[in-house]
Design an enzyme around this catalytic site. Structure first.
Site, mmCIF file in Angstrom:
data_model
loop_
_atom_site.group_PDB
_atom_site.id
_atom_site.type_symbol
_atom_site.label_atom_id
_atom_site.label_comp_id
_atom_site.label_asym_id
_atom_site.label_seq_id
_atom_site.Cartn_x
_atom_site.Cartn_y
_atom_site.Cartn_z
ATOM 1 N N SER A 1 11.300 2.115 11.414
ATOM 2 C CA SER A 1 11.658 1.619 10.063
ATOM 3 C C SER A 1 10.603 2.525 8.869
ATOM 4 O O SER A 1 9.753 2.420 9.131
ATOM 5 C CB SER A 1 11.259 0.146 9.841
ATOM 6 N N ASN B 1 -0.095 6.192 4.945
ATOM 7 C CA ASN B 1 0.997 5.919 3.938
ATOM 8 C C ASN B 1 0.796 4.802 3.247
ATOM 9 O O ASN B 1 0.368 3.788 3.585
ATOM 10 C CB ASN B 1 2.496 5.902 4.478
ATOM 11 N N ALA B 2 1.177 4.776 2.039
ATOM 12 C CA ALA B 2 1.196 3.567 0.912
ATOM 13 C C ALA B 2 2.508 3.816 -0.069
ATOM 14 O O ALA B 2 2.418 4.106 -1.173
ATOM 15 C CB ALA B 2 -0.047 3.353 0.074
ATOM 16 N N CYS C 1 3.925 -5.167 6.620
ATOM 17 C CA CYS C 1 3.659 -4.160 5.922
ATOM 18 C C CYS C 1 2.372 -4.381 5.200
ATOM 19 O O CYS C 1 1.980 -5.234 4.447
ATOM 20 C CB CYS C 1 4.532 -4.033 4.918
ATOM 21 N N LYS D 1 8.341 -7.792 13.280
ATOM 22 C CA LYS D 1 7.543 -6.831 13.758
ATOM 23 C C LYS D 1 6.170 -7.107 13.358
ATOM 24 O O LYS D 1 5.726 -7.436 12.089
ATOM 25 C CB LYS D 1 7.960 -5.679 12.649
HETATM 26 C C1 LIG Z 1 5.811 6.550 5.650
HETATM 27 C C2 LIG Z 1 6.098 5.329 6.508
HETATM 28 C C3 LIG Z 1 6.826 4.328 5.900
HETATM 29 C C4 LIG Z 1 6.841 3.035 6.740
HETATM 30 N N1 LIG Z 1 7.766 2.113 6.137
HETATM 31 C C5 LIG Z 1 7.956 0.962 6.910
HETATM 32 C C6 LIG Z 1 8.850 -0.234 6.321
HETATM 33 O O1 LIG Z 1 9.521 0.044 5.566
HETATM 34 N N2 LIG Z 1 9.129 -1.159 7.357
HETATM 35 C C7 LIG Z 1 8.367 -1.237 8.326
HETATM 36 O O2 LIG Z 1 8.524 -2.080 9.119
HETATM 37 N N3 LIG Z 1 7.543 -0.317 8.904
HETATM 38 C C8 LIG Z 1 7.230 0.833 8.395
HETATM 39 N N4 LIG Z 1 6.400 1.618 8.514
HETATM 40 C C9 LIG Z 1 5.794 1.751 9.989
HETATM 41 C C10 LIG Z 1 6.776 2.500 10.906
HETATM 42 O O3 LIG Z 1 7.750 1.842 11.241
HETATM 43 C C11 LIG Z 1 5.805 2.367 12.472
HETATM 44 O O4 LIG Z 1 5.428 1.055 12.575
HETATM 45 C C12 LIG Z 1 4.331 2.986 12.269
HETATM 46 O O5 LIG Z 1 4.638 4.228 11.682
HETATM 47 C C13 LIG Z 1 3.826 3.549 13.890
HETATM 48 O O6 LIG Z 1 4.687 4.365 14.519
HETATM 49 P P1 LIG Z 1 4.555 5.940 14.352
HETATM 50 O O7 LIG Z 1 3.272 6.090 14.757
HETATM 51 O O8 LIG Z 1 5.529 6.404 15.595
HETATM 52 O O9 LIG Z 1 4.811 6.426 12.981
HETATM 53 C C14 LIG Z 1 6.519 3.022 7.946
HETATM 54 C C15 LIG Z 1 5.580 4.127 8.476
HETATM 55 C C16 LIG Z 1 5.364 5.126 7.634
HETATM 56 C C17 LIG Z 1 4.391 6.180 8.297
#
Ligand SMILES: Cc1cc2nc3c(=O)[nH]c(=O)nc-3n(C[C@H](O)[C@H](O)[C@H](O)COP(=O)(O)O)c2cc1C
Lengths: 314, 266
Positions: free
Chosen positions: A22, A70-71, A131, A166
């Protein structure tokens, strides 16, 4: 040998264990011209509130060693526009849609669950109680046992869709939170969301993100996320969807051996939007090499027996 | 389209500017002026993310597109790797992406305004304008004379040049908006002039404001910090004016990078 990559998450069967994380895959439709989104096990769409949100001012991301902060602040079109504008295309593509829902109150989560339960093509709900980028709601539930239990049990009563909270890694003991989610009726848990973090420009002494703090993702967090999946696997029986820094088939396999039935990929999809067939191919060839017919023979099979000395012939 | 493009050549224009020629025929064939590619420098975890680059030139061999070139300025780890790239290296290149410039048609005139590395999208735009016979002019500002590049090529395309440097070492001393505003003042009100701009955001804001003040339309190519280039991450947003008054964040990778100057809430 015929191998099957399918996995069951509650009542849901995914054709393979790869899910777009997500917030890292838009609403899925953005990628339909790049890859066949129905070839993924599932697509977790950008976190949705009941209403539209503008999110934080930029800069919203910054790169850090082997990762990024990210924020975004959960900018989004809200559930109603999602249903009318995005779901028709997602249905037409045949994507397995997992809707990531966010609320500031339990009532909002319940309302979102009710609305989405009636929508054809929505396959599961991922409850974003993790989040780190919004002040109100969300993570405050995910940081307490009661908060987690209350949201999960309320949503559980409101829907028959698989409910997947989550979890945030920003807690002292993630396995107790996972346990609370399981006891409250979750079908699975997904972990981890991002780690609360910050970065500073020393010349200007300014934070690199407008929100000052943000969430760390990418390969930098992978070993911690793997450990958290492993700990939860020891504690709960429901399936775990693991994520955090997966960028190769071996990374995905690591999570699965630690106990994840399926995995999500976020940041690595930014680097390589065509990563999906590569991950799938890598998992398939690993299974063939290890003579595995189903993923059950792999998930949670960490070998912690004492190591035998290797016979090294010189 | 994501290709592991071979570096055909890497021309150092100065101690920090370079032009990287990449073998990517399909991207070259599809590219429209103002579009960009997402480039991954190196194959390591650092720098992790791709960076957006405007397509500078479409490279051709006997009118067949064989690739694209990128104009890069060394400012960080990614651009340093691009500066140091060697012919034969492979660079992952995804594109072409984004909304292109909307070309003006004759008898309209095109006034392009470039600041520094913001020159990048104008080589292909000038080429497209040349084909349709649009009279075009380039206002091009840099820090010093030796940071004004590619002038011959623009001249060959029949583009009028108006140069400015911050130190006065060539052209008008000062900002590129000085000659732009002077010319707008003198242009007949009934002539059609489309202003195109690319460069630092304060420059874009100034160009958009000047264009509006003289009742001219403008198109600006913005460069925000991008995560994916495909609309997946919502990092590269820019505030757009709305009838309700409160600006709305849109993703500059898919709604842009080219926007109408008067639609951005600067
Ligand atoms: C730019 C960005 C936006 C994200 N937005 C969401 C979100 O809307 N909802 C959510 O549950 N996680 C969000 N995440 C978290 C990711 O779904 C994931 O849990 C986290 O990035 C770790 O996985 P990765 O290292 O493969 O990115 C976001 C991550 C990133 C980098």
């Amino acid at each position: 040998m015929v191998t099957s990559l399918s996995v069951r998450i509650g009542s849901l069967t995914l054709k393979n264990p790869l899910i777009a994380a997500s917030g890292c895959f838009g609403y899925g439709t953005e990628y339909s011209g790049v890859i066949d989104i129905a070839s993924l096990g599932g697509v977790a769409v950008k976190g949705l509130f009941l209403t539209e949100r503008e999110g934080h001012p930029p800069p919203r991301i910054v790169e850090t060693p082997a990762g990024m902060l990210n924020a975004i602040g959960l900018q989004g079109i809200g559930v109603h526009r999602f249903i009318s504008e995005k779901m028709p295309e997602l249905r037409a593509c045949g994507a397995v849609v997992i809707v990531n829902i966010c609320g500031t109150t339990i009532h909002e989560y319940v309302e979102l669950a009710r609305i989405l339960s009636d929508v054809e093509g929505v396959h599961a709900l991922e409850l974003n109680i993790s989040c780190p980028n919004i002040k109100e709601g969300g993570i405050t539930f995910g940081c307490s046992l009661h908060g987690t239990a209350d949201v999960v049990s309320a949503v559980r009563k409101a829907t028959t869709l698989p409910v997947i909270p989550k979890l945030t890694p920003n807690v002292t003991d993630i396995k107790s939170i996972a346990k609370a989610a399981e006891e409250a009726g979750a079908d699975a848990v997904s972990l981890v969301n991002t780690f609360l973090a910050m970065a500073i420009d020393v010349e200007t002494r300014r934070p690199r993100l407008s929100n000052i703090v943000g969430g760390l993702s990418g390969p930098a967090i992978r070993p911690i996320a793997v450990r958290m999946v492993y700990e939860c696997r020891q504690t709960i029986r429901i399936p775990i969807i693991g994520m955090g820094g997966i960028a190769s088939a071996d990374d995905a396999l690591e999570f699965m051996i630690a106990g994840a039935s399926a995995v999500q990929v976020g940041t690595a999809n930014f680097v390589d939007p065509l990563i999906w067939p590569k991950l799938l191919g890598g998992i398939e060839s690993y299974m063939a090499r290890h003579h595995l017919k189903t993923l059950d023979e792999l998930v949670g099979t960490l070998d912690t027996n004492a190591r035998e000395k290797e016979w090294i012939s010189s | 389209m994501d290709v592991a493009a071979e570096v055909l050549s890497n021309t150092h224009l100065s101690s920090d500017y370079n032009v990287l020629a990449l073998a990517a025929p399909e991207i070259g064939r599809q590219a429209l002026p103002g579009q960009f590619v997402m480039v991954k420098s190196g194959d390591r975890l650092e720098p992790l993310l791709r960076r957006p680059f405007s397509i500078f030139e479409v490279l051709r061999d006997d009118s067949q597109a064989i690739g694209v070139s990128l104009l890069s300025k060394r400012i960080g780890p990614s651009t340093t790797l691009l500066y140091e790239a060697k012919p034969g290296d492979r660079i992952q290149c995804l594109g072409p992406l984004g909304q292109p410039f909307v070309p003006v048609a004759p008898p309209g005139e095109a006034w392009m305004v470039a600041g520094g590395v913001g020159l990048a999208p104008f080589a292909t735009l000038a080429e497209a304008l040349r084909i349709t016979g649009v009279k075009s002019k380039l206002y091009y500002g840099a820090r010093r004379a030796d940071e004004l590049f590619h002038l011959d090529a623009f001249q060959r395309l029949g583009v009028d040049l108006e140069l400015t440097t911050e130190d006065g070492s060539r052209g008008t001393r000062g900002r590129v908006t000085l000659p732009l505003e002077r010319d707008l003042k003198h242009r007949a009100a009934d002539a059609t002039v489309m202003i195109y701009a690319c460069g630092p955001e304060p420059m874009l804001a100034a160009v958009a404001a000047i264009a509006s003040a003289y009742g001219r339309p403008s198109q600006v190519s913005v460069e925000r910090v991008m995560g994916c280039g495909l609309g997946g991450c919502y990092s590269c947003v820019i505030p757009i004016k709305t009838p309700q008054g409160k600006p709305h964040h849109v993703r500059s990778c898919i709604a842009g990078p080219v926007f109408r100057g008067d639609e951005i809430a600067w």
